[in-house]
Design an enzyme around this catalytic site. Sequence first.
Site, short mmCIF file in Angstrom:
data_model
loop_
_atom_site.label_atom_id
_atom_site.label_comp_id
_atom_site.label_asym_id
_atom_site.label_seq_id
_atom_site.Cartn_x
_atom_site.Cartn_y
_atom_site.Cartn_z
N HIS A 126 4.68 0.18 0.14
CA HIS A 126 5.46 -0.54 1.13
C HIS A 126 4.63 -1.67 1.73
CE1 HIS A 126 3.57 2.87 3.24
NE2 HIS A 126 3.54 2.12 4.32
N ASP A 132 0.51 5.21 1.89
CA ASP A 132 -0.27 5.78 3.00
C ASP A 132 -1.21 6.90 2.53
OD1 ASP A 132 1.18 4.12 4.70
OD2 ASP A 132 2.70 5.66 5.07
N HIS A 158 0.84 -1.21 0.00
CA HIS A 158 0.00 0.00 0.00
C HIS A 158 0.86 1.24 0.00
CE1 HIS A 158 1.10 -0.49 4.23
NE2 HIS A 158 0.85 0.80 4.39
N ARG A 195 5.81 6.60 13.67
CA ARG A 195 5.63 7.07 12.29
C ARG A 195 5.09 8.50 12.28
NH1 ARG A 195 1.55 4.39 7.96
NH2 ARG A 195 0.36 6.30 8.22
C1 SIN Z 1 3.27 1.14 7.64
O1 SIN Z 1 2.57 0.58 6.82
O2 SIN Z 1 3.32 2.35 7.74
C2 SIN Z 1 4.10 0.29 8.58
C3 SIN Z 1 5.38 -0.11 7.96
C4 SIN Z 1 6.23 -0.93 8.89
O3 SIN Z 1 5.86 -1.09 10.05
O4 SIN Z 1 7.27 -1.41 8.47
#
Ligand code: SIN
Length: 283
Positions: free
Chosen positions: A258, A104, A102, A273
């Site tokens: 990602h 974000d 996906h 994050r």
């Molecule tokens: C996410 O999708 O933002 C998480 C990525 C991760 O935890 O590596």
Amino acid sequence: MANDYVNIQVRPVSAALGAEIGGVDLKNVDDATFSEIRAAFHQYSVIFFRDQEMSPDQHIAFAERWSTINVNRFFKPLESHPRIAQVIKEPDQTDNIGSTWHTDHSYDQIPAMGSILYARDVPNVGGDTHFSSMYRAYEGLSSGMQAMLGGLKAWHSSRHAFGYVTNDLESRKDGRLSNPDLATQDSIHPVVIAHPDTGRKSLYVNGDFTVRFDGWTQEESQPLLDYLYEHGARPEYTCRFQWQKGSVAFWDNRATWHYASNDYHGQRREMHRITLDGVALSA
Ligand code: SIN
């Protein structure tokens, strides 16, 4: 190219995207170094830093050099710093967050430009994050497919991903994800965008949030979307990042997908994050 950088060391990690940046303390970045980090971000689409020691305030200060912070509505925030989202998996939990390809916040009318993920606690092994280049994915399509996709827009939504239909998820029950009532965003974006900073064409659909092509039914859209999801995850468009405590990954949501591996049951992983505001996208 990598050799043009004088204030930072840049080591590409795959042919498609990703570079590890050395010689930088993110708490203390002068303007010349910042401008090289920006160039590397645009060149490699995701950049990695090792051995960073940042407080939440320092993480925020680095993020704010790029853009205003876009507070995630659904992830559990850090109590002391609600602009930081927590991405956590405890040893007794089985779900992780983000284990599908996906990008974000594509459900927003003005999607996020990027996310800065900082590793606070990591498993001994496992929990790697994979990235895929949506520039390469676009460039790897036939000219006929590129031309057809170039005329399309697609709808993205948060409803199915974070709304009440997710009530049964472990991560909803244990409070890592919340606010299903706020999952009301639907947005429309070109399927192929011109990246707002680089001008390069990028494939802008993703498996978590895209629901259908504009003017097409969901049933008509799904086979082509499924083809694009399989195509975009081809190994030659990807890189894989193995975390250590203190590592940072900063990805461009307009140029990458990602995927967070969920292969470390019984161990703890805690990430902070920060997601950054972007601009409206156009073809
Ligand atoms: C996410 O999708 O933002 C998480 C990525 C991760 O935890 O590596």
